[in-house]
Design a protein around this motif. Structure first.
Motif, mmCIF file in Angstrom:
data_model
loop_
_atom_site.group_PDB
_atom_site.id
_atom_site.type_symbol
_atom_site.label_atom_id
_atom_site.label_comp_id
_atom_site.label_asym_id
_atom_site.label_seq_id
_atom_site.Cartn_x
_atom_site.Cartn_y
_atom_site.Cartn_z
ATOM 1 N N UNK A 29 0.802 -1.227 0.000
ATOM 2 C CA UNK A 29 0.000 0.000 0.000
ATOM 3 C C UNK A 29 0.824 1.262 0.000
ATOM 4 N N UNK A 30 2.156 1.129 0.139
ATOM 5 C CA UNK A 30 3.051 2.293 0.043
ATOM 6 C C UNK A 30 3.512 2.385 -1.410
ATOM 7 N N UNK A 31 2.657 2.958 -2.242
ATOM 8 C CA UNK A 31 2.876 2.918 -3.686
ATOM 9 C C UNK A 31 4.124 3.710 -4.075
ATOM 10 N N UNK A 32 5.069 3.022 -4.701
ATOM 11 C CA UNK A 32 6.285 3.666 -5.184
ATOM 12 C C UNK A 32 5.986 4.294 -6.542
ATOM 13 N N UNK A 33 5.899 5.615 -6.558
ATOM 14 C CA UNK A 33 5.577 6.327 -7.792
ATOM 15 C C UNK A 33 6.804 6.621 -8.625
ATOM 16 N N UNK A 34 7.981 6.464 -8.041
ATOM 17 C CA UNK A 34 9.226 6.679 -8.777
ATOM 18 C C UNK A 34 10.398 6.228 -7.941
ATOM 19 N N UNK A 35 11.490 5.904 -8.601
ATOM 20 C CA UNK A 35 12.707 5.483 -7.901
ATOM 21 C C UNK A 35 13.892 6.172 -8.563
ATOM 22 N N UNK A 36 14.765 6.754 -7.762
ATOM 23 C CA UNK A 36 15.885 7.532 -8.291
ATOM 24 C C UNK A 36 17.182 7.068 -7.643
ATOM 25 N N UNK A 37 18.199 6.892 -8.481
ATOM 26 C CA UNK A 37 19.524 6.568 -7.965
ATOM 27 C C UNK A 37 20.205 7.856 -7.529
ATOM 28 N N UNK A 38 20.703 7.882 -6.300
ATOM 29 C CA UNK A 38 21.315 9.081 -5.742
ATOM 30 C C UNK A 38 22.759 8.775 -5.383
ATOM 31 N N UNK A 39 23.654 9.646 -5.809
ATOM 32 C CA UNK A 39 25.076 9.487 -5.515
ATOM 33 C C UNK A 39 25.524 10.639 -4.636
ATOM 34 N N UNK A 40 26.360 10.342 -3.633
ATOM 35 C CA UNK A 40 26.806 11.387 -2.722
ATOM 36 C C UNK A 40 27.694 12.401 -3.430
ATOM 37 N N UNK A 41 28.381 11.960 -4.495
ATOM 38 C CA UNK A 41 29.146 12.858 -5.362
ATOM 39 C C UNK A 41 28.552 12.729 -6.752
ATOM 40 N N UNK A 42 28.181 13.832 -7.393
ATOM 41 C CA UNK A 42 27.616 13.728 -8.745
ATOM 42 C C UNK A 42 28.517 12.927 -9.673
ATOM 43 N N UNK A 43 27.899 11.981 -10.381
ATOM 44 C CA UNK A 43 28.663 11.148 -11.299
ATOM 45 C C UNK A 43 29.291 9.937 -10.644
ATOM 46 N N UNK A 44 29.324 9.920 -9.285
ATOM 47 C CA UNK A 44 29.878 8.770 -8.578
ATOM 48 C C UNK A 44 31.347 8.523 -8.830
ATOM 49 N N UNK A 45 32.087 9.565 -9.277
ATOM 50 C CA UNK A 45 33.522 9.450 -9.582
ATOM 51 C C UNK A 45 33.815 8.364 -10.617
ATOM 52 N N UNK A 46 32.837 8.140 -11.507
ATOM 53 C CA UNK A 46 33.049 7.146 -12.562
ATOM 54 C C UNK A 46 34.174 7.597 -13.487
ATOM 55 N N UNK A 47 35.074 6.680 -13.808
ATOM 56 C CA UNK A 47 36.194 6.987 -14.689
ATOM 57 C C UNK A 47 37.395 7.587 -13.975
ATOM 58 N N UNK A 48 37.299 7.766 -12.641
ATOM 59 C CA UNK A 48 38.408 8.301 -11.860
ATOM 60 C C UNK A 48 39.080 7.156 -11.108
ATOM 61 N N UNK A 49 40.420 7.096 -11.197
ATOM 62 C CA UNK A 49 41.176 5.998 -10.589
ATOM 63 C C UNK A 49 42.399 6.546 -9.865
ATOM 64 N N UNK A 153 39.534 2.155 -8.269
ATOM 65 C CA UNK A 153 38.522 3.199 -8.487
ATOM 66 C C UNK A 153 38.502 4.223 -7.354
ATOM 67 N N UNK A 154 38.371 5.476 -7.704
ATOM 68 C CA UNK A 154 38.333 6.540 -6.701
ATOM 69 C C UNK A 154 37.137 6.375 -5.773
ATOM 70 N N UNK A 155 36.036 5.837 -6.291
ATOM 71 C CA UNK A 155 34.866 5.627 -5.453
ATOM 72 C C UNK A 155 35.160 4.678 -4.303
ATOM 73 N N UNK A 156 36.046 3.706 -4.549
ATOM 74 C CA UNK A 156 36.439 2.772 -3.490
ATOM 75 C C UNK A 156 37.314 3.461 -2.450
ATOM 76 N N UNK A 157 38.224 4.306 -2.909
ATOM 77 C CA UNK A 157 39.137 5.002 -1.999
ATOM 78 C C UNK A 157 38.362 5.880 -1.029
ATOM 79 N N UNK A 158 37.375 6.598 -1.542
ATOM 80 C CA UNK A 158 36.645 7.562 -0.708
ATOM 81 C C UNK A 158 35.353 6.983 -0.130
#
Length: 817
Positions: A29-49, A153-158
């Motif tokens: 009964x708690x209808x999920x009207x939308x689901x959004x992925x949220x990252x603490x840093x925009x982009x999630x530091x993808x591509x940073x190593x 990956x930088x995401x792992x470091x931080x």
């Protein structure tokens, strides 16, 4: 309402993916009207190593640039040109590889590309913390304080946090689910009952809380019915500072802005436990006391958003010892009593306010705060002290505070869990499934409800006080069904129904028939509010309240203060709304009601059903085809639509008159004696100016109740066209200028009922010199035919003599030969 998955995981040990959890929540009964992925840093530091700087030397073409070779763990080291003054060989740094997208603190995101800088190849970028959103410093590149394998990956470091946030359409009755802990109980119940899990909700631990020795702030609650519980304590030695990362991330994930550690703790506890809190700066609290009271009408109060508000005598306020307002209870704080950067001592409030009082104040001042939304649904009076202890422990941990006072708890009439008797047979009847008692007990206990057996057929259920809407046996059964799952209710193999005799004619069938007819003719159905603004009607009444109008006390929108006495304003509001959105060509219809007050009748409140038609703009879409100059909808377009409806319903033999009232510039009324069937015409410019409508609007108001009264009792029959030829006769009639064509048609049909099938006006001529003053000429055609034979000239002449005689006698018409 937004719910963070990572936040839920604090109370539940669950390993399901975000999509599956969303489906389970919707099932409860708690209808999920939308689901959004949220990252603490925009982009999630993808591509940073992590990169290891192997070599670093001066750029041959620029003194301020360095040329480096960096091991990024991808095979051969890469060349990177770096402008930071602190880069050096041997460092472990963060490298944005080619193709990585960076989100700097300032400026737009950009993508790293391979290129040349002053003639030297650069295959990446060594990053500063502000360039990747990890901090504010731009003094140089980030140098890691320990060694990592190149390519890590930088995401792992931080240890970046990735979260999923659900947007839940919370219904008004779910007071228990306004917070993460409440949602966790529903989720745990569904997992245990439907998915064979064995999870339990871990509440926050407040056992370490210790009250102080000092006397609490003196609090006087002047009306305990509106503030049934008021608790608080004093915390000193606070240091107001930015919140730690974990707290900021929790709040920012659900769209709550981080302010400082003290304010953030109150917001965190609100969304964790569903208990609003408020922190008052003790050094700004005049008199050192608190009064929970109402102030005189018109008292001024400057709220936290720096807006001066005029209070109502019905607003419950939190005041200081001098009875000066500090906060609208349960809604919004004041500018002068809140926490600032220099605050060191606070009085922390946790209260339970009456839902209706809070909602009215919230609506009155248009302050739709998170706290007000919780209180108006009915907060849990028995969570206040627990929430107070939870917040105090967090403030001691995050702001260095110390609880110095005893815990104040004014709770004169404690609310006990409501005990409801639930019958096994009733559960089976309502749900439609044969649930075992052990299964029912498991569902209820998983939602923190106490269950005991009264006998073999009846359970006694203790409903937690956070479920303010669960007050009856049927409400408990609804809770069971939510967790059991609607999809698990078996579909019956047979359907039983009672025989119902519909009235003749059936109003619902007639309405559907008419709606389909209008849609087939290019109309769209509209549905307007039954509420309206009295200001659009003020010119029609005396000063003050309007005569015969039903007024309401609308706290949601004070402008909508009456039940609509007419349908026109709803139509004009819809036209204006569409015109403001570049929708100029409209063909609309609405089935609705108007409301009137007649104190002389036994039932003073009267409702009248209507069908309205509204036309504006072009009849058909713009095209290259010719004839567009005459394409605008006009009075005759509307008249044809009205007559299509009446003809399809078999309503005929009505009289015609000019429309009355000041809603129309001109128009017609169809009526049968005193019974009005329809008013329609061109809407008066005065009405259009009120809505800032610049185009002509044509409006028809059909009294649906009267139309249903005059409907033929037999269905409209299809008639086969006559196979015999029809004959036409034309008459040029000189009549008075006040004679209408409708009068001629009515008298003609009355004079010749057997053969006359059509009457048409095809020319109107006026010339006082030739016809005489006050005269005009109508050229009218009459069509005559028979279903059984070809009419003879003699029969036609006889019929026409009868028509001429009637027109001459009744209208003093003169036939021009």
């Amino acid at each position: 309402m937004k719910v963070s998955l990572n936040w839920l995981r604090q109370y539940l040990d669950i390993d399901l993916d975000a999509e599956s959890i969303g489906q389970i929540l919707t099932g409860t009964g708690l209808e999920v009207e939308g689901m959004e992925k949220v990252e603490s840093i925009p982009g999630g530091l993808a591509g940073l190593v992590v990169g290891h700087v192997l070599e670093c030397g001066k750029h041959p073409g620029a003194d301020r640039l360095s040329l480096t070779r960096v091991d990024t763990g991808a095979g051969e080291p890469v060349s990177i040109v770096c402008g930071a003054p602190n880069v050096a060989a041997g460092q472990y740094v963060i490298v944005a590889t080619v193709g990585a997208k960076l989100y700097p603190n300032e400026g737009d995101p950009f993508t790293i590309k391979k290129g040349k800088i002053r003639g030297e190849v650069s295959e990446g970028m060594i990053c500063a913390e502000d360039e990747i959103g990890l901090g504010q410093s731009h003094d140089g590149i980030m140098v890691l304080d320990q060694e990592y394998a190149p390519g890590t990956p930088a995401a792992t470091v931080f240890e970046l946090e990735e979260d999923y946030v659900y947007d839940i359409g919370l219904t008004p009755n779910r007071s228990d689910a306004t917070n993460h802990l409440g949602v966790a109980f529903d989720l745990a119940a569904a997992l245990n009952v439907l998915h064979d899990k064995n999870v339990r909700v871990e509440r926050p631990d407040v056992s370490a809380f210790q009250a102080g020795d000092a006397a609490p702030v003196k609090v006087t609650v002047h009306d305990a019915t509106q503030a049934p519980r008021y608790a608080g304590l004093t915390i000193e030695n606070l240091t107001v500072a930015p919140s730690p990362d974990w707290l900021r991330q929790r709040l920012q994930a659900i769209g709550v802005k981080s302010i400082n550690n003290v304010v953030d703790v109150t917001n965190f506890v609100l969304h964790e436990l569903g208990q609003p809190l408020h922190a008052f700066d003790l050094d700004k609290m005049a008199g050192g006391e608190i009064h929970v009271e109402k102030l005189p009408e018109g008292t001024k109060f400057t709220s936290l958003d720096e807006v001066e508000r005029t209070l109502s005598a019905d607003d419950l306020m939190i005041c200081d010892g001098l009875h000066q307002p500090m906060c609208i209870a349960g809604v919004f704080g004041g500018l002068d009593s809140g926490v600032s950067d220099t605050t060191t001592r606070i009085f922390l409030e946790a209260a339970h306010f009456e839902a209706g009082t809070t909602r009215r104040s919230s609506m009155r001042h248009t302050l739709r705060t998170d706290a007000a939304r919780v209180f108006e649904k009915g907060s849990d009076p028995n969570v206040t002290v627990f929430a107070l202890k939870r917040a105090a422990l967090l403030l001691e941990e995050l702001a260095g505070g110390k609880v110095t006072s005893q815990l104040l708890d004014l709770y004169p009439n404690p609310v006990e869990p409501l005990k409801i008797k639930v019958r096994d047979q009733k559960i089976r009847e309502v749900i439609g499934a044969d649930l075992a008692r052990t299964q029912v007990r498991g569902i209820l206990e998983s939602m923190d409800m106490g269950v005991s057996a009264l006998d073999d057929e009846t359970l006694e259920v203790a409903v937690p006080t956070n479920k303010s809407d669960v007050t009856r046996e049927i409400d408990v059964i609804e809770e069971i069904l939510r967790i059991y799952g609607f999809d698990n209710v078996p579909i019956p193999g047979e359907i039983t129904t009672a025989m119902i005799v519909a009235p003749n004619p059936d109003p619902n069938y007639i309405r559907e028939l008419t709606g389909d007819l209008l849609v087939a003719n290019g109309f769209y159905e509209m549905m307007a509010l039954s509420l309206d603004e009295s200001r659009y009607y003020q010119e029609k009444g005396e000063e003050g309240q309007l005569e015969g109008v039903v007024y309401i006390n609308n706290t949601s929108n004070v402008h909508l203060d009456i039940m609509r006495p007419g349908m026109l304003q709803s139509a004009l509001e819809t036209v204006a709304h569409n015109h403001n959105r570049q929708q100029q060509d409209l063909r609309l219809f609405e089935f609705g009601r108007t409301y009137h007050l007649d104190r002389e009748k036994n039932s003073p409140y009267q409702e009248v059903n209507h069908l309205t038609l509204t036309l504006t703009g072009r009849k058909t879409a713009e095209s290259w085809h010719g004839g567009q100059a005459k394409n605008d909808a006009n009075f005759y377009t509307l008249k044809a639509a009205v007559e299509i409806v009446l003809k399809r319903l078999g309503v005929d033999n009505y009289r015609t008159a000019e429309v009355e009232g000041d809603d129309y510039q001109f128009g017609l009324r169809y009526h049968k004696g005193p019974m009005v069937l329809a008013d329609f015409g061109l809407v008066h410019t005065k009405q259009l100016k009120q809505r800032q409508i610049k185009s002509d609007v044509y409006f028809a108001d059909l009294n649906w109740d009267n139309i249903l009264k005059v409907l033929p009792k037999k269905p409209v029959q299809v008639q086969t066209p006559s196979k015999y030829p029809s004959l036409r006769r034309d008459l040029a009639l000189i009549v008075r200028k006040d004679v209408k064509f409708a009068d001629i048609e009515r008298l003609a049909r009355k004079a010749e009922k057997k053969f006359l099938t059509a009457v048409n006006l095809f020319d109107v001529y006026e010339n006082d010199e030739q016809l005489g003053a006050g005269k005009k000429s109508y050229a009218v055609s009459f069509q005559l035919e028979s279903d059984s034979k070809t009419l003879s000239e003699k029969e036609v002449d006889k019929a026409m003599r009868g028509i001429e005689g009637s027109l001459t006698k009744q209208l003093s018409a003169e036939v021009r030969r």
